[in-house]
Design a protein around this motif. Structure first.
Motif, short mmCIF file in Angstrom:
data_model
loop_
_atom_site.label_atom_id
_atom_site.label_comp_id
_atom_site.label_asym_id
_atom_site.label_seq_id
_atom_site.Cartn_x
_atom_site.Cartn_y
_atom_site.Cartn_z
N ALA A 142 0.80 -1.23 0.00
CA ALA A 142 0.00 0.00 0.00
C ALA A 142 0.83 1.27 0.00
N PHE A 143 2.15 1.14 0.15
CA PHE A 143 3.00 2.33 0.22
C PHE A 143 4.14 2.18 -0.77
N LYS A 144 4.36 3.21 -1.58
CA LYS A 144 5.49 3.21 -2.51
C LYS A 144 6.66 3.92 -1.86
N HIS A 145 7.58 3.11 -1.36
CA HIS A 145 8.76 3.60 -0.66
C HIS A 145 9.79 4.05 -1.69
N PRO A 146 10.46 5.19 -1.47
CA PRO A 146 11.42 5.68 -2.47
C PRO A 146 12.63 4.77 -2.68
#
Length: 160
Positions: A142-146
Motif C-alpha cells: 500500500a506504500f510506494k517507498h522511495p
C-alpha cells in the motif's frame, strides 16, 4: 523534557522537523514535494491538536492528536509523530507517544488507531508494539517507498 501545546511561535521549528520528514517520502502517505505552506497546512490543520516536545527551549519533536473518523468513529484517536533527525534515539518519540495516549484519554477517546504505518519504519512499529498497539491489518504493498518500492503498511490499534 517538556511536552506542551504548540503555539504560533513554534511554527518554524515545527516546519524544520516536518518538512524534511515528509520530503524523505519514506514514512508518511502524503506528497513528498509540498512547499512550506502546504506542509504547515497539513500538520497544523484545523482537525489537529498539535504538541511540541522541547528540551532547554529547543523543539525536538512534534505530534498531532485528532479523531480518526467522524460520527460513529469519533471515539477513536489518531496521531502523527515526528522527531528532529538530530534528536532521534533520545526517547522523544516514546515520550510524545505516552503523552498522546494520556491526552487522548483526557479528551474522552476510547482507543487509538494508526491507519498507515509503513512496514519498513521498523523503529516506529517496534515502539508502537511496546506501547501496546497490535497490528490489526496489513495493507499489501500500500506504500510506494522511495528506496524499497512497494511495501506493506499496517493498521495498528490499541484500546485506551
Amino acid at each position: 523534557m517538556q511536552i506542551r501545546p504548540a503555539t504560533e511561535d513554534d511554527t518554524y521549528a515545527i516546519l524544520d522537523i516536518v518538512a524534511p520528514t515528509l520530503a524523505a517520502g519514506d514514512t508518511y502517505a502524503i506528497s513528498a514535494d509540498l512547499d512550506d505552506a502546504a506542509v504547515l497546512s497539513y500538520w497544523l490543520g484545523p482537525s489537529h491538536e498539535v504538541f511540541v516536545a522541547e528540551i532547554d527551549g529547543h523543539i525536538l519533536g512534534t505530534y498531532y492528536l485528532m479523531a480518526n473518523q467522524q460520527g460513529g468513529g469519533a471515539h477513536v484517536a489518531n496521531c502523527g509523530y515526528m522527531t528532529a533527525p538530530a534528536a532521534r534515539g533520545r526517547g522523544i518519540a516514546r515520550a510524545m507517544a505516552e503523552h498522546s495516549l494520556e491526552m487522548a484519554r483526557q479528551r474522552g477517546f476510547r482507543a487509538m488507531q494508526f491507519n498507515h504505518v509503513v512496514s519498513t519504519n521498523t523503529l516506529a512499529v517496534a515502539l508502537w508494539k511496546k506501547l501496546g498497539f497490535a497490528i490489526v491489518g496489513t495493507l499489501p504493498q500500500a506504500f510506494k517507498h522511495p528506496e524499497h518500492g512497494y511495501v506493506d503498511s499496517y493498521v495498528m490499534f490499541r484500546a485506551l
